[in-house]
Design a protein around this motif. Structure first.
Motif, PDB file in Angstrom:
ATOM      1  N   GLU A 389       7.119   6.826  17.214  1.00 12.07           N
ATOM      2  CA  GLU A 389       7.322   7.668  15.938  1.00 12.07           C
ATOM      3  C   GLU A 389       8.318   6.994  14.937  1.00 12.07           C
ATOM      4  N   THR A 390       7.942   6.688  13.960  1.00 16.19           N
ATOM      5  CA  THR A 390       8.776   5.893  12.794  1.00 16.19           C
ATOM      6  C   THR A 390       8.774   6.681  11.507  1.00 16.19           C
ATOM      7  N   TYR A 391      10.030   6.415  10.810  1.00 14.33           N
ATOM      8  CA  TYR A 391      10.045   6.977   9.521  1.00 14.33           C
ATOM      9  C   TYR A 391       9.416   5.957   8.418  1.00 14.33           C
ATOM     10  N   ALA A 392       8.641   6.433   7.384  1.00 13.68           N
ATOM     11  CA  ALA A 392       8.028   5.671   6.564  1.00 13.68           C
ATOM     12  C   ALA A 392       7.987   6.285   5.189  1.00 13.68           C
ATOM     13  N   ASP A 393       7.981   5.429   4.223  1.00 17.15           N
ATOM     14  CA  ASP A 393       7.770   6.011   2.798  1.00 17.15           C
ATOM     15  C   ASP A 393       6.447   5.434   2.128  1.00 17.15           C
ATOM     16  N   PHE A 394       6.359   5.568   0.862  1.00 12.59           N
ATOM     17  CA  PHE A 394       5.371   5.195   0.155  1.00 12.59           C
ATOM     18  C   PHE A 394       5.826   4.214  -0.896  1.00 12.59           C
ATOM     19  N   ARG A 395       5.285   3.340  -1.457  1.00 10.06           N
ATOM     20  CA  ARG A 395       5.651   2.624  -2.753  1.00 10.06           C
ATOM     21  C   ARG A 395       4.364   2.557  -3.733  1.00 10.06           C
ATOM     22  N   PHE A 396       4.389   3.524  -4.724  1.00  7.68           N
ATOM     23  CA  PHE A 396       3.278   3.567  -5.750  1.00  7.68           C
ATOM     24  C   PHE A 396       3.677   2.656  -6.560  1.00  7.68           C
ATOM     25  N   PHE A 397       2.597   2.134  -7.281  1.00  7.98           N
ATOM     26  CA  PHE A 397       2.797   1.046  -8.657  1.00  7.98           C
ATOM     27  C   PHE A 397       1.887   1.750  -9.645  1.00  7.98           C
ATOM     28  N   VAL A 398       2.700   1.744 -10.861  1.00  6.81           N
ATOM     29  CA  VAL A 398       2.129   2.369 -11.986  1.00  6.81           C
ATOM     30  C   VAL A 398       2.229   1.051 -13.187  1.00  6.81           C
ATOM     31  N   TYR A 399       0.897   1.029 -13.854  1.00  7.03           N
ATOM     32  CA  TYR A 399       0.885  -0.020 -14.803  1.00  7.03           C
ATOM     33  C   TYR A 399       0.898   0.956 -16.218  1.00  7.03           C
ATOM     34  N   TYR A 400       2.000   1.251 -16.675  1.00  4.38           N
ATOM     35  CA  TYR A 400       2.136   2.030 -17.722  1.00  4.38           C
ATOM     36  C   TYR A 400       1.554   3.466 -17.584  1.00  4.38           C
ATOM     37  N   ASP A 401       0.114   3.392 -17.587  1.00  2.06           N
ATOM     38  CA  ASP A 401      -0.720   4.524 -17.615  1.00  2.06           C
ATOM     39  C   ASP A 401      -1.769   4.672 -16.842  1.00  2.06           C
ATOM     40  N   LYS A 402      -1.667   3.778 -15.842  1.00  2.00           N
ATOM     41  CA  LYS A 402      -2.570   3.602 -14.643  1.00  2.00           C
ATOM     42  C   LYS A 402      -1.920   3.356 -13.349  1.00  2.00           C
ATOM     43  N   VAL A 403      -2.424   4.218 -12.333  1.00  2.00           N
ATOM     44  CA  VAL A 403      -1.803   4.328 -11.029  1.00  2.00           C
ATOM     45  C   VAL A 403      -2.710   3.576 -10.021  1.00  2.00           C
ATOM     46  N   ALA A 404      -2.135   2.515  -9.320  1.00  2.00           N
ATOM     47  CA  ALA A 404      -2.900   1.696  -8.459  1.00  2.00           C
ATOM     48  C   ALA A 404      -3.591   2.229  -7.346  1.00  2.00           C
ATOM     49  N   THR A 405      -4.591   2.158  -6.734  1.00  2.00           N
ATOM     50  CA  THR A 405      -4.804   2.591  -5.389  1.00  2.00           C
ATOM     51  C   THR A 405      -4.368   1.696  -4.375  1.00  2.00           C
ATOM     52  N   ALA A 406      -3.985   0.509  -4.787  1.00  2.00           N
ATOM     53  CA  ALA A 406      -3.274  -0.130  -3.801  1.00  2.00           C
ATOM     54  C   ALA A 406      -1.885   0.381  -3.596  1.00  2.00           C
ATOM     55  N   VAL A 407      -1.613   0.928  -2.385  1.00  2.00           N
ATOM     56  CA  VAL A 407      -0.225   1.497  -2.067  1.00  2.00           C
ATOM     57  C   VAL A 407       0.298   1.009  -0.683  1.00  2.00           C
ATOM     58  N   LEU A 408       1.603   0.630  -0.775  1.00  2.00           N
ATOM     59  CA  LEU A 408       2.367  -0.009   0.235  1.00  2.00           C
ATOM     60  C   LEU A 408       3.142   1.218   1.125  1.00  2.00           C
ATOM     61  N   SER A 409       2.813   1.301   2.505  1.00  2.00           N
ATOM     62  CA  SER A 409       3.688   2.097   3.246  1.00  2.00           C
ATOM     63  C   SER A 409       4.712   1.373   4.091  1.00  2.00           C
ATOM     64  N   ARG A 410       6.028   1.465   3.800  1.00  2.00           N
ATOM     65  CA  ARG A 410       7.035   0.681   4.506  1.00  2.00           C
ATOM     66  C   ARG A 410       7.537   1.374   5.463  1.00  2.00           C
ATOM     67  N   VAL A 411       7.685   0.954   6.754  1.00  2.00           N
ATOM     68  CA  VAL A 411       8.224   1.439   7.925  1.00  2.00           C
ATOM     69  C   VAL A 411       9.537   1.074   8.571  1.00  2.00           C
ATOM     70  N   ALA A 412      10.374   2.065   8.805  1.00  2.00           N
ATOM     71  CA  ALA A 412      11.703   1.877   9.183  1.00  2.00           C
ATOM     72  C   ALA A 412      11.829   1.243  10.523  1.00  2.00           C
ATOM     73  N   THR A 413      12.735   0.492  10.983  1.00  2.00           N
ATOM     74  CA  THR A 413      12.799   0.113  12.231  1.00  2.00           C
ATOM     75  C   THR A 413      13.292   1.089  13.188  1.00  2.00           C
ATOM     76  N   LEU A 414      12.958   1.300  14.443  1.00  2.00           N
ATOM     77  CA  LEU A 414      12.986   2.362  15.372  1.00  2.00           C
ATOM     78  C   LEU A 414      14.352   3.002  15.204  1.00  2.00           C
ATOM     79  N   GLY A 415      14.639   4.262  15.039  1.00  2.00           N
ATOM     80  CA  GLY A 415      15.908   4.841  14.788  1.00  2.00           C
ATOM     81  C   GLY A 415      16.598   4.832  13.614  1.00  2.00           C
ATOM     82  N   SER A 416      15.826   4.161  12.610  1.00  2.00           N
ATOM     83  CA  SER A 416      16.658   4.076  11.174  1.00  2.00           C
ATOM     84  C   SER A 416      15.669   4.823  10.391  1.00  2.00           C
ATOM     85  N   ARG A 417      16.146   5.032   9.143  1.00  2.00           N
ATOM     86  CA  ARG A 417      15.417   5.821   8.000  1.00  2.00           C
ATOM     87  C   ARG A 417      15.189   4.830   6.846  1.00  2.00           C
TER      88      ARG A 417
END
Length: 434
Positions: A389-417
């Motif tokens: 189990e790891t903590y993870a976020d999402f990075r979404f990308f907006v091009y002024y008025d359009k949101v990309a369906t290419a989304v990145l999820s960044r995962v923390a190292t074990l034990g970190s947030r």
């Protein structure tokens, strides 16, 4: 997979089929994960940090979002993009500062010479990156990234690697293909005022932490990759030096570096004369400031723009004595961030054995904010030959008025947030499903 109160994979029904697919693969999941990481390494999937190129580890277990949830989130992010752009425009074009003026005037990226200047089409924030986490399934926004947000190239690369190498994982899912790079090209062409503009992406070279992405975007969009020494200002024209065509006129510079005055002499003056378009516009850092983040709900109300469906967590500006005392009295309840910090730099989570980090904050408390620690959802990740189990976020990308369906999820190292790439974590693909 063991049960967890916060494991997104086990709480959200959208994952039920994925969990079944993982169980069918059994121990082969670890072989596939090693293969994907080897291929990514061979293709130069790296992040430059601490004086060396680090292979970015890939966790092949995707995060899933329904198309309905993505659509709802897109409305929020587009509205937030409008708020941030409107705030920047009010400061520079209208010469009015709607938040405590010292926040703007003490911001390192405040550009007084932009006062009274109107950028092409009135757009300052061509590219906007939003950091999102889920807390008990509810989306929360942690930060706005507006100067030189990175990650879109990494999101494409990790999506393609996993999608092609592990087709068994997508059994039963209709996954939407990534979009975003075409939105980048569209917004840059739009502000250029030309149907066929010459566009360059400005990098400071292969020692930039995200140089992989700079080259990736250049290759995919067919735009010129240049370094500061390649740019010349000749009268009212900006030209760039290329290997195959010599010097060519350029209409738009998509910058991925700061300090334009120091490393590209004359470029800022050319921009203010209208000789070239720079994206994101110089001076957008006033909205990237973590102290400005505190005021976004107020700004949305001021401009009559609704921000619905995403929670902004409690965030305190420490220049207020009351807020400073709250953090001093209960430091382990907050993430402390430098206002201008990025990529995990200037971020402190106070633990039992390192309360001494408070000393730095107390010296210059006006340069810090504190954000409540969120118990955000964990995810299941492949780490070598085990599932964790790891903590993870999402990075979404907006091009002024359009949101990309290419989304990145960044995962923390074990034990970190802390999920930033520079902190040594992994990346996951994100699949938006119909």
């Amino acid at each position: 997979m063991r049960d967890s109160a916060y494991n997104e994979f086990l709480r959200d029904p959208i994952y039920y089929k994925l969990v079944e697919n993982i169980e069918k693969l059994g121990d082969r999941i670890f072989d596939v994960n090693r293969l994907v990481n080897l291929r990514a390494y061979m293709e130069g999937f790296t992040f430059y940090t601490s004086g060396r190129y680090r292979s970015v580890p890939v966790d092949i277990l995707p995060r899933l979002l329904s198309s309905d949830l993505f659509s709802s989130l897109s409305k929020y992010l587009t509205a937030r993009s409008y708020v941030l752009n409107r705030f920047i425009r009010e400061v520079y074009e209208e010469r009015s500062i709607p938040i405590p003026d010292w926040i703007v005037k003490t911001n390192f990226h405040f550009r007084p010479e932009m006062m009274g200047f109107s950028p092409p089409k009135g757009i300052y924030t061509h590219v906007y990156g939003a950091d999102i986490v889920r807390v008990n399934g509810m989306l929360h926004i942690l930060e706005d990234n507006l100067r030189i947000p990175s990650g879109i190239g990494y999101s494409y690369a990790v999506f393609e690697q996993v999608y092609n190498s592990a087709p068994e994982l997508r059994d039963g899912y209709d996954v939407i293909e990534p979009t975003g790079l075409e939105y980048l090209y569209e917004i840059l062409r739009y502000v250029s005022g030309s149907k066929d503009p010459v566009i360059a992406i400005l990098s400071d070279g292969n020692y930039n932490s995200a140089y992989f992405e700079h080259k990736f975007i250049s290759d995919r969009l067919g735009i010129i990759l240049v370094e500061p020494s390649d740019i010349k200002v000749e009268g009212s024209e900006v030209v760039v030096k290329t290997l195959d065509q010599g010097e060519v006129h350029v209409d738009v510079i998509y910058r991925r570096i700061d300090d334009l005055d120091f490393i590209t002499p004359g470029l800022m003056r050319a921009y203010l004369r209208g000789s070239v378009v720079i994206a994101n516009a110089p001076g957008t850092g006033i909205a990237d400031d973590k102290a400005s983040f505190v005021w976004v709900p107020y700004l949305a109300q001021r401009y009559g723009i609704k921000l619905e469906g995403v929670v902004q967590p409690l965030t305190l500006c420490l220049y207020e004595r009351e807020n400073l005392e709250k953090v001093i009295n209960s430091p382990r309840g907050y993430v402390i961030k430098k206002r201008e910090g990025y990529g995990g730099i200037g971020l402190i989570i106070v633990k039992d054995d390192d309360v001494s980090v408070m000393k730095e904050m107390l010296k210059e408390y006006e340069h810090f904010i504190a954000q409540e620690i969120l118990e955000f959802d964990t995810v299941t990740s492949v780490v070598q030959d085990y599932l964790y189990e790891t903590y993870a976020d999402f990075r979404f990308f907006v091009y002024y008025d359009k949101v990309a369906t290419a989304v990145l999820s960044r995962v923390a190292t074990l034990g970190s947030r802390v999920t930033n790439n520079s902190s040594g974590g992994m990346v996951k693909p994100v699949w938006i499903t119909r």
